[in-house]
Design a protein around this motif. Sequence first.
Motif, PDB file in Angstrom:
ATOM      1  N   UNK A 362     -42.343 -34.233 -24.199  1.00  0.00           N
ATOM      2  CA  UNK A 362     -42.040 -32.787 -24.467  1.00  0.00           C
ATOM      3  C   UNK A 362     -42.825 -31.846 -24.065  1.00  0.00           C
ATOM      4  N   UNK A 363     -41.626 -30.558 -24.167  1.00  0.00           N
ATOM      5  CA  UNK A 363     -42.488 -29.331 -23.342  1.00  0.00           C
ATOM      6  C   UNK A 363     -41.474 -28.112 -23.773  1.00  0.00           C
ATOM      7  N   UNK A 364     -42.297 -27.247 -23.638  1.00  0.00           N
ATOM      8  CA  UNK A 364     -41.623 -26.026 -24.681  1.00  0.00           C
ATOM      9  C   UNK A 364     -42.334 -24.982 -23.198  1.00  0.00           C
ATOM     10  N   UNK A 365     -41.187 -23.376 -23.856  1.00  0.00           N
ATOM     11  CA  UNK A 365     -41.456 -22.185 -23.028  1.00  0.00           C
ATOM     12  C   UNK A 365     -40.567 -21.419 -24.416  1.00  0.00           C
ATOM     13  N   UNK A 366     -41.171 -20.150 -23.787  1.00  0.00           N
ATOM     14  CA  UNK A 366     -41.010 -18.937 -24.440  1.00  0.00           C
ATOM     15  C   UNK A 366     -40.590 -17.049 -23.562  1.00  0.00           C
ATOM     16  N   UNK A 367     -39.590 -16.882 -24.142  1.00  0.00           N
ATOM     17  CA  UNK A 367     -39.657 -15.782 -23.440  1.00  0.00           C
ATOM     18  C   UNK A 367     -39.768 -14.455 -24.487  1.00  0.00           C
ATOM     19  N   UNK A 368     -40.605 -13.033 -24.439  1.00  0.00           N
ATOM     20  CA  UNK A 368     -40.371 -11.988 -24.653  1.00  0.00           C
ATOM     21  C   UNK A 368     -40.078 -11.222 -23.755  1.00  0.00           C
ATOM     22  N   UNK A 369     -38.702 -10.212 -24.387  1.00  0.00           N
ATOM     23  CA  UNK A 369     -38.451  -9.191 -23.159  1.00  0.00           C
ATOM     24  C   UNK A 369     -38.225  -8.004 -23.970  1.00  0.00           C
ATOM     25  N   UNK A 370     -38.214  -6.610 -23.477  1.00  0.00           N
ATOM     26  CA  UNK A 370     -37.241  -5.973 -23.811  1.00  0.00           C
ATOM     27  C   UNK A 370     -36.808  -5.071 -22.716  1.00  0.00           C
ATOM     28  N   UNK A 371     -35.994  -4.152 -23.124  1.00  0.00           N
ATOM     29  CA  UNK A 371     -34.856  -3.269 -22.056  1.00  0.00           C
ATOM     30  C   UNK A 371     -34.752  -2.143 -22.890  1.00  0.00           C
ATOM     31  N   UNK A 372     -34.052  -1.349 -21.877  1.00  0.00           N
ATOM     32  CA  UNK A 372     -33.927   0.122 -22.066  1.00  0.00           C
ATOM     33  C   UNK A 372     -31.938   0.302 -21.629  1.00  0.00           C
ATOM     34  N   UNK A 373     -30.780   0.850 -21.867  1.00  0.00           N
ATOM     35  CA  UNK A 373     -30.354   1.046 -21.173  1.00  0.00           C
ATOM     36  C   UNK A 373     -29.022   2.217 -21.429  1.00  0.00           C
ATOM     37  N   UNK A 374     -28.643   2.771 -20.310  1.00  0.00           N
ATOM     38  CA  UNK A 374     -28.109   3.924 -20.589  1.00  0.00           C
ATOM     39  C   UNK A 374     -26.941   5.133 -19.762  1.00  0.00           C
ATOM     40  N   UNK A 375     -26.154   5.699 -20.410  1.00  0.00           N
ATOM     41  CA  UNK A 375     -24.776   6.429 -19.608  1.00  0.00           C
ATOM     42  C   UNK A 375     -25.182   8.051 -19.684  1.00  0.00           C
ATOM     43  N   UNK A 376     -25.267   7.725 -19.178  1.00  0.00           N
ATOM     44  CA  UNK A 376     -24.331   9.490 -18.513  1.00  0.00           C
ATOM     45  C   UNK A 376     -23.288  10.013 -17.864  1.00  0.00           C
ATOM     46  N   UNK A 377     -22.911  11.130 -19.125  1.00  0.00           N
ATOM     47  CA  UNK A 377     -21.281  11.203 -17.876  1.00  0.00           C
ATOM     48  C   UNK A 377     -21.414  12.675 -17.968  1.00  0.00           C
ATOM     49  N   UNK A 378     -20.770  13.036 -16.582  1.00  0.00           N
ATOM     50  CA  UNK A 378     -20.746  14.751 -15.712  1.00  0.00           C
ATOM     51  C   UNK A 378     -19.436  14.881 -14.927  1.00  0.00           C
ATOM     52  N   UNK A 379     -18.681  15.289 -16.338  1.00  0.00           N
ATOM     53  CA  UNK A 379     -17.283  14.764 -15.971  1.00  0.00           C
ATOM     54  C   UNK A 379     -17.047  14.021 -15.291  1.00  0.00           C
ATOM     55  N   UNK A 380     -16.308  13.669 -14.026  1.00  0.00           N
ATOM     56  CA  UNK A 380     -15.485  12.593 -13.452  1.00  0.00           C
ATOM     57  C   UNK A 380     -16.578  11.736 -13.511  1.00  0.00           C
ATOM     58  N   UNK A 381     -18.096  11.914 -13.021  1.00  0.00           N
ATOM     59  CA  UNK A 381     -19.298  11.058 -12.915  1.00  0.00           C
ATOM     60  C   UNK A 381     -19.540  10.425 -14.012  1.00  0.00           C
ATOM     61  N   UNK A 382     -19.810   8.351 -14.004  1.00  0.00           N
ATOM     62  CA  UNK A 382     -20.861   9.055 -14.785  1.00  0.00           C
ATOM     63  C   UNK A 382     -22.016   7.566 -14.432  1.00  0.00           C
ATOM     64  N   UNK A 383     -23.117   7.718 -15.070  1.00  0.00           N
ATOM     65  CA  UNK A 383     -24.085   7.242 -14.339  1.00  0.00           C
ATOM     66  C   UNK A 383     -24.045   6.011 -15.633  1.00  0.00           C
ATOM     67  N   UNK A 384     -24.738   4.658 -14.901  1.00  0.00           N
ATOM     68  CA  UNK A 384     -25.549   4.206 -15.810  1.00  0.00           C
ATOM     69  C   UNK A 384     -26.459   3.059 -15.201  1.00  0.00           C
ATOM     70  N   UNK A 385     -27.839   3.246 -15.422  1.00  0.00           N
ATOM     71  CA  UNK A 385     -29.056   2.722 -15.491  1.00  0.00           C
ATOM     72  C   UNK A 385     -29.019   1.958 -16.930  1.00  0.00           C
ATOM     73  N   UNK A 386     -30.057   0.799 -16.165  1.00  0.00           N
ATOM     74  CA  UNK A 386     -30.736   0.077 -17.139  1.00  0.00           C
ATOM     75  C   UNK A 386     -31.745  -0.728 -16.053  1.00  0.00           C
ATOM     76  N   UNK A 387     -33.099  -1.289 -16.986  1.00  0.00           N
ATOM     77  CA  UNK A 387     -34.109  -2.031 -16.804  1.00  0.00           C
ATOM     78  C   UNK A 387     -35.222  -3.124 -17.931  1.00  0.00           C
ATOM     79  N   UNK A 388     -35.003  -3.543 -18.054  1.00  0.00           N
ATOM     80  CA  UNK A 388     -35.825  -4.887 -18.751  1.00  0.00           C
ATOM     81  C   UNK A 388     -36.992  -5.629 -18.296  1.00  0.00           C
ATOM     82  N   UNK A 389     -37.911  -5.468 -19.037  1.00  0.00           N
ATOM     83  CA  UNK A 389     -39.110  -6.714 -18.871  1.00  0.00           C
ATOM     84  C   UNK A 389     -38.792  -7.952 -19.200  1.00  0.00           C
ATOM     85  N   UNK A 390     -39.327  -8.760 -18.972  1.00  0.00           N
ATOM     86  CA  UNK A 390     -39.654 -10.145 -19.906  1.00  0.00           C
ATOM     87  C   UNK A 390     -40.997 -10.812 -18.877  1.00  0.00           C
TER      88      UNK A 390
END
Length: 660
Positions: A362-390
């Motif tokens: 028998x084996x068992x595992x678990x993972x707990x993670x969190x993340x944040x992700x955003x999208x920024x619009x500047x006229x013709x430019x779109x910046x997208x970024x994210x960060x997660x921790x597990x």
Amino acid sequence: MPQNPPLPLKVLTLLLPLCLATEFSWAQDETVLEPIEVSASTPTQDGVIQRDDLINRQAQNLRDIFVADPEISVGGGGNPISQKMYIRSMEESLLNLSVDGALINSKVYHHQSALILDPQLIKQVEVEKGTASASAGPGALGGAIRYETVSALDMLRPGQQLGGMLTGSAFSNEGWRSSASAYGKIGTQVDALLSATTMQTRDYQAGNGQTIANTSTEQYNYLAKLGVQLTEQQRLSASFQRSSDEGIRTARANMVGFAHPVLPNDAIPQSLARDTATLKYQGQQLGWLDGLDATLYRSEVDSERTSKTGRTWGETLTTTGADVLFKQAISEHLLKYGLNWREEKSAANQIANPFGLTGNGREEMSVLGGFVEGELHFNTITLTGGLRYDDYSYTDNHQQQFNSDGLSPSASVRWQATDALQLRAGYAKALRGVGLKEAFMLDIAQWKNNRQIEAEEADNSELGFVYQQGGLSLNGNVYRQTIDNFITTFSCPSSRGGCRGNLGSATIDGYELAAQYRWGDLSLGLSVADSRPELDGRKFNDGDLGLGVSTGRTWVSRLAYQLPAQGLEMGWLGRFVESLDYQPIGTKTEQTKAGYGVHDVYISWKPWAKETLRLNLAVKNLFDQHYYDQATYAYNGWQGKVLGYPEPGRDVRLEASWQF
């Protein structure tokens, strides 16, 4: 083989009170929630496969689902249980696979897929290629594939309260399928669906007319869904889905030619079953929150085999998890953040212990993670970024404990250079902590984890473009994918069965180009993809189980034409794979994987004005080509022969569907 009830009442009984116990006010009008979208922070050529396309092609298995995508290969022959999927040369075990939000990641028995699902029950398939975005969940080293099944709201015609559908199919190569569905709404707030499908096939014929033994199968698929519109902004839904497969097949279900004096490959009874239950909440405009999605799920996969000596054994994998996603609009910008939790338990049933100590099985595992992700619009430019921790925790069958944790950043930029042209670039990183062995390994030998195993890490860098002008659409991208600290099993002197540890680093360079043109009721498409995977300087070979495979450059061409007045739609799809030189496992000399071209055609006819009757003819492998898919475990140098299954020859499929 044990027979389980098709729709376990205990699961539905548990889910129903959860739906009805929530306080809500009845909405006066039916409301369909509009999703708030935040683009993934990777610039990959992702795609969505729609239900209509799967129905027109009469899809039966993984190959039929993904045949139109040149970046996806499916090997293993014509038996659904032996098929494996590869995206950009990476095996499905490196992806996050989910059904209605329920993740099914770990491996049970390496010659079987843990994910069997009737394509007729699919509403759509979302494909995220390459290292996935922060919101895709923990451990998505090679991307994510999200299957969404149909609901009553998808099946009901406008103005309809109750309905049903009956479907029957026959295949010349060779078998049949039938399905029945009932669905409806109670008032304007509650909707429900029950669906069942059965497919039975006999041993198929390859393109040279040879009957391929031990490839027959029986599959049963069941789906139950219940939805409650709590308010105009809130919806609660519950689902239960069961899939099972049974048949007599070789112990290594993807290797008909395998022969070994100690490890037999007898044809034996085998079964695989999966039960998946989910509970979902979706809300919008909830005070300061613009959106909230929450999912609770549980899935159990059971594999069973009976040997020639009468021994019955197998494996069980249970996955329980929860995901919470918050969505926020800030002016013209978008933000989403959330938490992911998953626990997996695996067990080998009736351990035989033939080669030494196997631990407690028998084996068992678990993972707990969190993340944040955003999208920024500047006229013709779109910046997208994210960060997660597990944060991963794992206890193996020898009571060794492992902990892994880390950050996974991602970022991309999209520039709308002109009204027609968009340029994009991005980078994504993912971490997968030390986790479960393949459940089969808990039984056969003393496969023991090295104490110094490190977490696997993946990086993906991409450049791409999209051009749309009138009926013309062009897109393309180039990428480099790396996977460090790949975890696998190998022989070692410290363990009688073998060791499990980090093997090395893999690098995959590749590209994809696609063009589509639509002129009235006619649409044309042509796409090409090529990837060059290497592990520590050598090309992937068929023995790199759990990692990937090498295939030749792949071309896909499509043509579809509609005659709306006559209710007709017809199409053709060609998939062409170029030959590839590589070094097979067990030899130091190069071999060639033969190229091939396969043609599929279909015609769909809805003769009645209300479109309640649909007649469909599809012909797979129109010219009866004999070939081995290059993603199939084929030539083995130690045994000096091809081990895998050839693909089916010509298959004429007739289907009739009546919706009432």
